[in-house]
Motif scaffolding. Structure first.
Motif, PDB file in Angstrom:
ATOM      1  N   PHE A   1       5.952   0.830   9.896  1.00 43.12           N
ATOM      2  CA  PHE A   1       6.061  -0.161  10.967  1.00 43.12           C
ATOM      3  C   PHE A   1       4.809  -0.034  11.829  1.00 43.12           C
ATOM      4  O   PHE A   1       4.445   1.071  12.244  1.00 43.12           O
ATOM      5  N   CYS A   2       4.163  -1.167  12.087  1.00 37.18           N
ATOM      6  CA  CYS A   2       2.913  -1.124  12.848  1.00 37.18           C
ATOM      7  C   CYS A   2       2.838  -2.324  13.781  1.00 37.18           C
ATOM      8  O   CYS A   2       3.132  -3.452  13.377  1.00 37.18           O
ATOM      9  N   TYR A   3       2.441  -2.083  15.012  1.00 42.80           N
ATOM     10  CA  TYR A   3       2.301  -3.161  15.989  1.00 42.80           C
ATOM     11  C   TYR A   3       1.108  -4.067  15.687  1.00 42.80           C
ATOM     12  O   TYR A   3       0.997  -5.149  16.247  1.00 42.80           O
ATOM     13  N   PHE A   4       0.218  -3.628  14.807  1.00 43.72           N
ATOM     14  CA  PHE A   4      -1.026  -4.348  14.543  1.00 43.72           C
ATOM     15  C   PHE A   4      -1.150  -4.642  13.052  1.00 43.72           C
ATOM     16  O   PHE A   4      -0.518  -4.004  12.226  1.00 43.72           O
ATOM     17  N   GLY A   5      -1.996  -5.615  12.717  1.00 43.61           N
ATOM     18  CA  GLY A   5      -2.250  -5.949  11.324  1.00 43.61           C
ATOM     19  C   GLY A   5      -3.130  -4.900  10.652  1.00 43.61           C
ATOM     20  O   GLY A   5      -3.579  -3.934  11.283  1.00 43.61           O
ATOM     21  N   PRO A   6      -3.412  -5.089   9.369  1.00 41.07           N
ATOM     22  CA  PRO A   6      -4.162  -4.087   8.612  1.00 41.07           C
ATOM     23  C   PRO A   6      -5.657  -4.109   8.900  1.00 41.07           C
ATOM     24  O   PRO A   6      -6.214  -5.132   9.306  1.00 41.07           O
ATOM     25  N   VAL A   7      -6.298  -2.964   8.667  1.00 42.09           N
ATOM     26  CA  VAL A   7      -7.753  -2.915   8.570  1.00 42.09           C
ATOM     27  C   VAL A   7      -8.084  -3.297   7.129  1.00 42.09           C
ATOM     28  O   VAL A   7      -7.221  -3.224   6.246  1.00 42.09           O
ATOM     29  N   ASP A   8      -9.317  -3.709   6.878  1.00 43.23           N
ATOM     30  CA  ASP A   8      -9.668  -4.144   5.526  1.00 43.23           C
ATOM     31  C   ASP A   8      -9.511  -3.026   4.504  1.00 43.23           C
ATOM     32  O   ASP A   8      -8.856  -3.194   3.482  1.00 43.23           O
ATOM     33  N   LYS A   9     -10.123  -1.877   4.795  1.00 45.53           N
ATOM     34  CA  LYS A   9     -10.094  -0.794   3.811  1.00 45.53           C
ATOM     35  C   LYS A   9     -10.334   0.537   4.505  1.00 45.53           C
ATOM     36  O   LYS A   9     -11.188   0.646   5.387  1.00 45.53           O
ATOM     37  N   LEU A  10      -9.568   1.542   4.085  1.00 45.63           N
ATOM     38  CA  LEU A  10      -9.823   2.911   4.520  1.00 45.63           C
ATOM     39  C   LEU A  10     -10.765   3.531   3.495  1.00 45.63           C
ATOM     40  O   LEU A  10     -10.465   3.567   2.299  1.00 45.63           O
ATOM     41  N   ASP A  11     -11.913   3.989   3.962  1.00 46.01           N
ATOM     42  CA  ASP A  11     -12.981   4.414   3.058  1.00 46.01           C
ATOM     43  C   ASP A  11     -12.891   5.861   2.595  1.00 46.01           C
ATOM     44  O   ASP A  11     -13.586   6.238   1.648  1.00 46.01           O
TER      45      ASP A  11
ATOM     46  N   VAL B   1       5.799  -3.435   7.981  1.00 46.98           N
ATOM     47  CA  VAL B   1       6.340  -4.485   8.820  1.00 46.98           C
ATOM     48  C   VAL B   1       5.569  -4.496  10.140  1.00 46.98           C
ATOM     49  O   VAL B   1       5.444  -3.452  10.796  1.00 46.98           O
ATOM     50  N   SER B   2       5.047  -5.654  10.489  1.00 50.71           N
ATOM     51  CA  SER B   2       4.403  -5.836  11.783  1.00 50.71           C
ATOM     52  C   SER B   2       5.169  -6.932  12.527  1.00 50.71           C
ATOM     53  O   SER B   2       6.050  -7.569  11.945  1.00 50.71           O
ATOM     54  N   PRO B   3       4.849  -7.186  13.780  1.00 52.08           N
ATOM     55  CA  PRO B   3       5.566  -8.245  14.501  1.00 52.08           C
ATOM     56  C   PRO B   3       5.387  -9.630  13.877  1.00 52.08           C
ATOM     57  O   PRO B   3       6.258 -10.486  13.988  1.00 52.08           O
ATOM     58  N   ASP B   4       4.254  -9.855  13.200  1.00 50.27           N
ATOM     59  CA  ASP B   4       3.935 -11.173  12.685  1.00 50.27           C
ATOM     60  C   ASP B   4       4.090 -11.338  11.171  1.00 50.27           C
ATOM     61  O   ASP B   4       4.007 -12.462  10.678  1.00 50.27           O
ATOM     62  N   ASN B   5       4.264 -10.233  10.452  1.00 50.58           N
ATOM     63  CA  ASN B   5       4.222 -10.331   9.004  1.00 50.58           C
ATOM     64  C   ASN B   5       4.906  -9.125   8.363  1.00 50.58           C
ATOM     65  O   ASN B   5       5.019  -8.064   8.983  1.00 50.58           O
ATOM     66  N   THR B   6       5.322  -9.319   7.129  1.00 46.37           N
ATOM     67  CA  THR B   6       5.782  -8.212   6.292  1.00 46.37           C
ATOM     68  C   THR B   6       4.799  -8.139   5.128  1.00 46.37           C
ATOM     69  O   THR B   6       4.667  -9.098   4.365  1.00 46.37           O
ATOM     70  N   TYR B   7       4.099  -7.012   5.016  1.00 47.09           N
ATOM     71  CA  TYR B   7       3.115  -6.815   3.963  1.00 47.09           C
ATOM     72  C   TYR B   7       3.781  -6.059   2.818  1.00 47.09           C
ATOM     73  O   TYR B   7       4.366  -4.990   3.043  1.00 47.09           O
ATOM     74  N   VAL B   8       3.709  -6.606   1.629  1.00 47.30           N
ATOM     75  CA  VAL B   8       4.296  -5.974   0.447  1.00 47.30           C
ATOM     76  C   VAL B   8       3.154  -5.603  -0.484  1.00 47.30           C
ATOM     77  O   VAL B   8       2.305  -6.443  -0.812  1.00 47.30           O
ATOM     78  N   PHE B   9       3.148  -4.356  -0.920  1.00 42.94           N
ATOM     79  CA  PHE B   9       2.052  -3.859  -1.758  1.00 42.94           C
ATOM     80  C   PHE B   9       2.549  -3.533  -3.168  1.00 42.94           C
ATOM     81  O   PHE B   9       3.670  -3.224  -3.383  1.00 42.94           O
TER      82      PHE B   9
ATOM     83  N   VAL C   1       7.999   5.725   7.142  1.00 41.74           N
ATOM     84  CA  VAL C   1       6.820   6.592   7.235  1.00 41.74           C
ATOM     85  C   VAL C   1       6.042   6.241   8.499  1.00 41.74           C
ATOM     86  O   VAL C   1       5.613   5.091   8.662  1.00 41.74           O
ATOM     87  N   PRO C   2       5.835   7.211   9.394  1.00 46.52           N
ATOM     88  CA  PRO C   2       5.063   6.912  10.606  1.00 46.52           C
ATOM     89  C   PRO C   2       3.598   6.630  10.269  1.00 46.52           C
ATOM     90  O   PRO C   2       3.052   7.179   9.316  1.00 46.52           O
ATOM     91  N   LEU C   3       2.996   5.765  11.074  1.00 48.65           N
ATOM     92  CA  LEU C   3       1.586   5.460  10.860  1.00 48.65           C
ATOM     93  C   LEU C   3       0.969   4.955  12.147  1.00 48.65           C
ATOM     94  O   LEU C   3       1.664   4.468  13.036  1.00 48.65           O
ATOM     95  N   LEU C   4      -0.333   5.101  12.221  1.00 44.54           N
ATOM     96  CA  LEU C   4      -1.109   4.540  13.325  1.00 44.54           C
ATOM     97  C   LEU C   4      -1.798   3.253  12.897  1.00 44.54           C
ATOM     98  O   LEU C   4      -1.953   2.331  13.675  1.00 44.54           O
ATOM     99  N   ALA C   5      -2.225   3.199  11.633  1.00 41.86           N
ATOM    100  CA  ALA C   5      -2.908   2.032  11.081  1.00 41.86           C
ATOM    101  C   ALA C   5      -2.693   2.029   9.572  1.00 41.86           C
ATOM    102  O   ALA C   5      -2.264   3.037   9.001  1.00 41.86           O
ATOM    103  N   PHE C   6      -3.003   0.898   8.948  1.00 46.13           N
ATOM    104  CA  PHE C   6      -2.897   0.800   7.495  1.00 46.13           C
ATOM    105  C   PHE C   6      -3.932  -0.193   7.002  1.00 46.13           C
ATOM    106  O   PHE C   6      -4.488  -0.973   7.781  1.00 46.13           O
ATOM    107  N   ASP C   7      -4.205  -0.156   5.688  1.00 46.96           N
ATOM    108  CA  ASP C   7      -5.182  -1.087   5.143  1.00 46.96           C
ATOM    109  C   ASP C   7      -4.509  -2.104   4.231  1.00 46.96           C
ATOM    110  O   ASP C   7      -3.297  -2.048   3.998  1.00 46.96           O
ATOM    111  N   THR C   8      -5.297  -3.030   3.716  1.00 43.30           N
ATOM    112  CA  THR C   8      -4.763  -4.130   2.921  1.00 43.30           C
ATOM    113  C   THR C   8      -4.239  -3.689   1.560  1.00 43.30           C
ATOM    114  O   THR C   8      -3.667  -4.508   0.832  1.00 43.30           O
ATOM    115  N   ASN C   9      -4.393  -2.423   1.213  1.00 45.31           N
ATOM    116  CA  ASN C   9      -3.854  -1.884  -0.035  1.00 45.31           C
ATOM    117  C   ASN C   9      -2.609  -1.020   0.192  1.00 45.31           C
ATOM    118  O   ASN C   9      -2.108  -0.415  -0.746  1.00 45.31           O
ATOM    119  N   GLY C  10      -2.152  -0.936   1.435  1.00 42.07           N
ATOM    120  CA  GLY C  10      -0.944  -0.170   1.734  1.00 42.07           C
ATOM    121  C   GLY C  10      -1.178   1.286   2.068  1.00 42.07           C
ATOM    122  O   GLY C  10      -0.223   2.034   2.281  1.00 42.07           O
TER     123      GLY C  10
END
Length: 189
Positions: free
Chosen positions: A158-168, A181-189, A123-132
């Motif tokens: 896939f995102c070059y950057f880490g998550p934002v805290d929350k999308l409001d 998946v980011s360069p530094d981590n794999t986030y599983v929700f 799924v393409p994305l520009l940003a994501f939050d800590t809840n996926g």
């Protein structure tokens, strides 16, 4: 953070990356993805990265999955902008791709695989939050499509950057990802 703000901020952050930076981060994301433990798959819906948007190189991840699963059916989306819907079209090594006026590469084939037969979706994305939850390009193509896949279909971003805290400003039709998946981590929700 509002989606509109995240979309603007992260689109610019991605455009500011050099080709060398993106290449290095793509390689790091491939290592993260290989370590994610994706199960055996029969079919995936990938997408062709839009070069003008500095999107992560999804070809790397698709080729890795094809190597692991030689019989894997690889699909790419074909979009209908009048209904804001898309379909998964099965491709092979000989499938030609046509570039649309929006710089989207779509397969020139009509061998459609129904959503309930897809095991994993990139799924393409520009940003994501800590809840996926993700910020895409704002048309809703993927959220509509993801609403029709099986509950066990794996949704990966896939995102070059880490998550934002929350999308409001989430809506009831927003569907969270299972993995980012980011360069530094794999986030599983």
């Amino acid at each position: 953070m509002l989606k509109k703000e995240a979309r603007k901020l992260y689109r610019q952050k991605r455009l500011d990356l050099s080709v060398q930076q993106m290449s290095k981060m793509d390689d790091l994301m491939l290592i993260q993805f290989q370590s994610a433990g994706v199960p055996f798959l029969h079919s995936i819906l990938s997408y062709w990265p839009i070069e003008e948007n500095n999107e992560p190189d999804t070809h790397l991840f698709t080729e890795y999955l094809k190597f692991r699963n030689p019989e894997l059916k690889v699909c790419y989306p074909v979009s209908d902008f009048s209904s804001l819907t898309m379909q998964a079209v099965v491709t092979d090594i000989d499938t030609p791709f046509l570039k649309t006026e929006l710089n989207i590469h779509e397969p020139d084939s009509r061998d459609i695989l129904l959503p309930e037969h897809i095991d994993l979706v990139f799924v393409p994305l520009l940003a994501f939050d800590t809840n996926g939850y993700r910020v895409g390009y704002g048309k809703g193509f993927y959220d509509k499509y993801l609403a029709s896949v099986r509950p066990d279909c794996i949704k990966v971003g896939f995102c070059y950057f880490g998550p934002v805290d929350k999308l409001d400003d989430l809506h009831e039709f927003d569907i969270p990802l299972d993995i980012v998946v980011s360069p530094d981590n794999t986030y599983v929700f």
